[in-house]
Design a protein around this motif. Structure first.
Motif, PDB file in Angstrom:
ATOM      1  N   ALA A  29     125.173 -66.457 -25.917  1.00  0.00           N
ATOM      2  CA  ALA A  29     124.817 -66.168 -24.521  1.00  0.00           C
ATOM      3  C   ALA A  29     123.311 -66.086 -24.327  1.00  0.00           C
ATOM      4  O   ALA A  29     122.828 -65.470 -23.373  1.00  0.00           O
ATOM      5  CB  ALA A  29     125.478 -64.870 -24.076  1.00  0.00           C
ATOM      6  N   GLU A  30     122.545 -66.719 -25.206  1.00  0.00           N
ATOM      7  CA  GLU A  30     121.092 -66.558 -25.203  1.00  0.00           C
ATOM      8  C   GLU A  30     120.462 -66.925 -23.861  1.00  0.00           C
ATOM      9  O   GLU A  30     119.512 -66.273 -23.411  1.00  0.00           O
ATOM     10  CB  GLU A  30     120.463 -67.408 -26.311  1.00  0.00           C
ATOM     11  CG  GLU A  30     118.956 -67.266 -26.398  1.00  0.00           C
ATOM     12  CD  GLU A  30     118.347 -68.149 -27.481  1.00  0.00           C
ATOM     13  OE1 GLU A  30     117.246 -67.820 -27.952  1.00  0.00           O
ATOM     14  OE2 GLU A  30     118.984 -69.165 -27.849  1.00  0.00           O
ATOM     15  N   ASP A  31     120.951 -67.968 -23.186  1.00  0.00           N
ATOM     16  CA  ASP A  31     120.330 -68.371 -21.923  1.00  0.00           C
ATOM     17  C   ASP A  31     120.393 -67.247 -20.883  1.00  0.00           C
ATOM     18  O   ASP A  31     119.416 -67.000 -20.171  1.00  0.00           O
ATOM     19  CB  ASP A  31     121.005 -69.623 -21.371  1.00  0.00           C
ATOM     20  CG  ASP A  31     120.546 -70.889 -22.073  1.00  0.00           C
ATOM     21  OD1 ASP A  31     119.604 -70.810 -22.889  1.00  0.00           O
ATOM     22  OD2 ASP A  31     121.129 -71.958 -21.816  1.00  0.00           O
ATOM     23  N   LEU A  32     121.520 -66.571 -20.779  1.00  0.00           N
ATOM     24  CA  LEU A  32     121.631 -65.467 -19.824  1.00  0.00           C
ATOM     25  C   LEU A  32     120.773 -64.286 -20.274  1.00  0.00           C
ATOM     26  O   LEU A  32     120.155 -63.605 -19.450  1.00  0.00           O
ATOM     27  CB  LEU A  32     123.083 -65.045 -19.650  1.00  0.00           C
ATOM     28  CG  LEU A  32     123.346 -63.914 -18.644  1.00  0.00           C
ATOM     29  CD1 LEU A  32     122.745 -64.226 -17.278  1.00  0.00           C
ATOM     30  CD2 LEU A  32     124.841 -63.642 -18.524  1.00  0.00           C
TER      31      LEU A  32
ATOM     32  N   THR B 215     129.869 -58.382 -18.020  1.00  0.00           N
ATOM     33  CA  THR B 215     129.977 -59.698 -17.400  1.00  0.00           C
ATOM     34  C   THR B 215     130.301 -60.753 -18.452  1.00  0.00           C
ATOM     35  O   THR B 215     130.506 -60.426 -19.634  1.00  0.00           O
ATOM     36  CB  THR B 215     128.687 -60.033 -16.623  1.00  0.00           C
ATOM     37  OG1 THR B 215     128.918 -61.176 -15.789  1.00  0.00           O
ATOM     38  CG2 THR B 215     127.520 -60.292 -17.557  1.00  0.00           C
ATOM     39  N   GLN B 216     130.348 -62.009 -18.032  1.00  0.00           N
ATOM     40  CA  GLN B 216     130.767 -63.104 -18.897  1.00  0.00           C
ATOM     41  C   GLN B 216     129.746 -64.234 -18.852  1.00  0.00           C
ATOM     42  O   GLN B 216     129.254 -64.602 -17.771  1.00  0.00           O
ATOM     43  CB  GLN B 216     132.122 -63.656 -18.427  1.00  0.00           C
ATOM     44  CG  GLN B 216     132.636 -64.865 -19.203  1.00  0.00           C
ATOM     45  CD  GLN B 216     133.157 -64.496 -20.584  1.00  0.00           C
ATOM     46  OE1 GLN B 216     133.863 -63.506 -20.720  1.00  0.00           O
ATOM     47  NE2 GLN B 216     132.831 -65.289 -21.584  1.00  0.00           N
ATOM     48  N   TYR B 217     129.441 -64.804 -20.018  1.00  0.00           N
ATOM     49  CA  TYR B 217     128.708 -66.052 -20.096  1.00  0.00           C
ATOM     50  C   TYR B 217     129.703 -67.146 -20.494  1.00  0.00           C
ATOM     51  O   TYR B 217     130.530 -66.947 -21.392  1.00  0.00           O
ATOM     52  CB  TYR B 217     127.585 -65.960 -21.131  1.00  0.00           C
ATOM     53  CG  TYR B 217     126.796 -67.230 -21.258  1.00  0.00           C
ATOM     54  CD1 TYR B 217     125.801 -67.528 -20.337  1.00  0.00           C
ATOM     55  CD2 TYR B 217     127.054 -68.141 -22.279  1.00  0.00           C
ATOM     56  CE1 TYR B 217     125.072 -68.708 -20.430  1.00  0.00           C
ATOM     57  CE2 TYR B 217     126.329 -69.322 -22.382  1.00  0.00           C
ATOM     58  CZ  TYR B 217     125.346 -69.597 -21.453  1.00  0.00           C
ATOM     59  OH  TYR B 217     124.638 -70.770 -21.540  1.00  0.00           O
ATOM     60  N   PRO B 218     129.659 -68.320 -19.847  1.00  0.00           N
ATOM     61  CA  PRO B 218     130.678 -69.349 -20.105  1.00  0.00           C
ATOM     62  C   PRO B 218     130.432 -70.127 -21.388  1.00  0.00           C
ATOM     63  O   PRO B 218     129.995 -71.276 -21.380  1.00  0.00           O
ATOM     64  CB  PRO B 218     130.579 -70.248 -18.861  1.00  0.00           C
ATOM     65  CG  PRO B 218     129.163 -70.104 -18.406  1.00  0.00           C
ATOM     66  CD  PRO B 218     128.790 -68.672 -18.712  1.00  0.00           C
ATOM     67  N   ALA B 219     130.749 -69.507 -22.510  1.00  0.00           N
ATOM     68  CA  ALA B 219     130.568 -70.141 -23.819  1.00  0.00           C
ATOM     69  C   ALA B 219     131.699 -71.126 -24.103  1.00  0.00           C
ATOM     70  O   ALA B 219     132.817 -70.980 -23.607  1.00  0.00           O
ATOM     71  CB  ALA B 219     130.530 -69.067 -24.906  1.00  0.00           C
TER      72      ALA B 219
ATOM     73  N   ALA C 234     130.885 -63.225 -24.557  1.00  0.00           N
ATOM     74  CA  ALA C 234     130.757 -64.627 -24.957  1.00  0.00           C
ATOM     75  C   ALA C 234     130.923 -64.638 -26.469  1.00  0.00           C
ATOM     76  O   ALA C 234     130.543 -63.681 -27.148  1.00  0.00           O
ATOM     77  CB  ALA C 234     129.400 -65.208 -24.567  1.00  0.00           C
ATOM     78  N   THR C 235     131.481 -65.716 -26.988  1.00  0.00           N
ATOM     79  CA  THR C 235     131.723 -65.760 -28.428  1.00  0.00           C
ATOM     80  C   THR C 235     131.755 -67.195 -28.907  1.00  0.00           C
ATOM     81  O   THR C 235     131.859 -68.135 -28.106  1.00  0.00           O
ATOM     82  CB  THR C 235     133.042 -65.058 -28.780  1.00  0.00           C
ATOM     83  OG1 THR C 235     133.184 -64.990 -30.204  1.00  0.00           O
ATOM     84  CG2 THR C 235     134.238 -65.785 -28.199  1.00  0.00           C
TER      85      THR C 235
ATOM     86  N   THR D 109     117.806 -55.996 -27.048  1.00  0.00           N
ATOM     87  CA  THR D 109     119.041 -56.760 -27.192  1.00  0.00           C
ATOM     88  C   THR D 109     119.718 -56.419 -28.516  1.00  0.00           C
ATOM     89  O   THR D 109     119.068 -56.390 -29.566  1.00  0.00           O
ATOM     90  CB  THR D 109     118.763 -58.273 -27.140  1.00  0.00           C
ATOM     91  OG1 THR D 109     118.126 -58.583 -25.899  1.00  0.00           O
ATOM     92  CG2 THR D 109     120.056 -59.068 -27.248  1.00  0.00           C
ATOM     93  N   THR D 110     121.028 -56.160 -28.456  1.00  0.00           N
ATOM     94  CA  THR D 110     121.828 -55.871 -29.638  1.00  0.00           C
ATOM     95  C   THR D 110     123.072 -56.746 -29.624  1.00  0.00           C
ATOM     96  O   THR D 110     123.368 -57.420 -28.639  1.00  0.00           O
ATOM     97  CB  THR D 110     122.255 -54.391 -29.690  1.00  0.00           C
ATOM     98  OG1 THR D 110     123.303 -54.169 -28.731  1.00  0.00           O
ATOM     99  CG2 THR D 110     121.101 -53.456 -29.393  1.00  0.00           C
TER     100      THR D 110
END
Length: 364
Positions: free
Chosen positions: A33-36, A132-136, A95-96, A53-54
């Motif tokens: 999720a680095e971009d977010l 929240t969610q990142y679309p991985a 995200a995973t 960040t963790t």
């Protein structure tokens, strides 16, 4: 960078956590999720806040390694608790790179680890927080969607007019908030009643959970009677659980089964006394979430559904003087209400086959 990512970051900062100058901010995210995370750092820098960040909560690969190497004796890590105690804002990004990363970790070990981290959970919930969610790609794969299609799905559900969504959902809040009893009926497999007397109904419009899109409250812990078949599956501890059946008497689960991974369900219910009682009843109202994706952050908000959670009740949903269900777990499960179903509030049908009384097309 995709402008939708920047918009996502702005909504988190402006709408969800009300970011202020000088805030100490934890961002808990998997590297995918680095971009977010980068977009959030830009916004946080603009505001004069302080990010760290963790991957404590969302970094499943290292969590798997740790849990497989450990026994079932865990203590609350004081240094992690201290980090949360000294923060103002907590942002968790789902995200995973592998949705089943922890599937070979013993459920009892995962439950014990979760129990030890309960004070950290409680401290996080006392802060301004957002999940929240990142679309991985791995999340897209689980949803059986292309990566591009899943990106559209996520950002359509997240980057929207939350004031309009709040107004739509307020219609249901006004029905439920003064109510005493709710009945959920779906086909021949679900017929359950519960008291919500004196417990507030909250309007989730994208503040803590992003996307939002539900109204929810807490049942009186001893009031739940009947049976529920949760006909939509869920992922828990890296495992799919399907066709969860719960039977309640005096508020407690007295019988349960699942078509797949029933042992995981059993471990959830055995976590503590509160894990056998309901802590939440929620009504899904986000029409932009129009398909099932094996992601409870989205699926529980889907229109034409209700969800119930065994375990912990949120403090804000328990009225003064009422009992709050207490547990180390909070596990949501979903019932499809689109056909042969209704929600009844104090004896009056307020939703039938997914259509609310205040919407066009409602049938008496």
């Amino acid at each position: 960078m995709d402008p939708r990512i920047r918009e996502h970051a702005e909504i988190i900062a402006n709408h969800s956590v009300d970011l202020e100058e000088g805030d100490n901010v934890i961002i808990d995210a998997h590297p995918v999720a680095e971009d977010l995370v980068v977009a959030l750092h830009e916004v946080i820098g603009d505001r004069g806040a302080n990010p760290i960040t963790t991957s404590q909560r969302t970094g499943k690969r290292q969590q798997r390694a740790y849990l497989r190497a450990s026994d079932e004796e865990f203590e609350t890590p004081d240094h992690e608790l201290a980090l949360v105690e000294n923060t103002d804002v907590y942002i968790a990004i789902r995200a995973t790179d592998n949705m089943t990363q922890t599937s070979d970790v013993d459920p009892e070990t995962q439950a014990a680890h979760q129990q030890a981290h309960r004070p950290i959970l409680e401290e996080r919930l006392s802060k301004r927080w957002c999940l929240t969610q990142y679309p991985a790609p791995a999340n897209a794969q689980l949803a059986e969607m292309s990566t591009e299609g899943y990106e559209r799905f996520v950002w359509d559900a997240v980057n929207k007019d939350w004031d309009a969504q709040r107004e739509h959902q307020e219609n249901m809040v006004e029905i439920m908030d003064p109510a005493e009893e709710i009945r959920i009926k779906s086909g021949d497999t679900t017929d359950v009643t519960m008291s919500i007397d004196g417990n507030p109904t909250l309007n989730d419009h994208g503040e803590h959970n992003l996307p939002g899109g539900e109204v929810f409250t807490a049942p009186q812990p001893d009031s739940v009677e009947g049976e529920v078949l949760f006909d939509m599956p869920l992922y828990h501890q890296g495992r799919e659980i399907t066709d969860v059946y719960l039977e309640f008497e005096g508020g407690e689960v007295i019988d349960h089964s699942a078509a797949k991974n029933e042992d995981v369900l059993t471990e959830v219910l055995n976590t503590d006394d509160g894990a056998r009682r309901l802590g939440e009843l929620g009504i899904g109202m986000n029409r932009d979430i129009d398909q099932f994706t094996y992601n409870m952050l989205f699926d529980e908000k889907m229109g034409d559904t209700v969800h119930m959670a065994v375990g912990r009740a949120y403090d804000d949903t328990v009225g003064e003087g009422n009992d709050a269900n207490d547990s180390a777990v909070h596990v949501d499960m979903i019932v499809d209400m689109s056909e042969d179903s209704f929600i009844e509030v104090d004896g009056e049908v307020v939703q039938r086959n997914g259509t609310f009384r205040f919407e066009d097309g409602f049938e008496e």
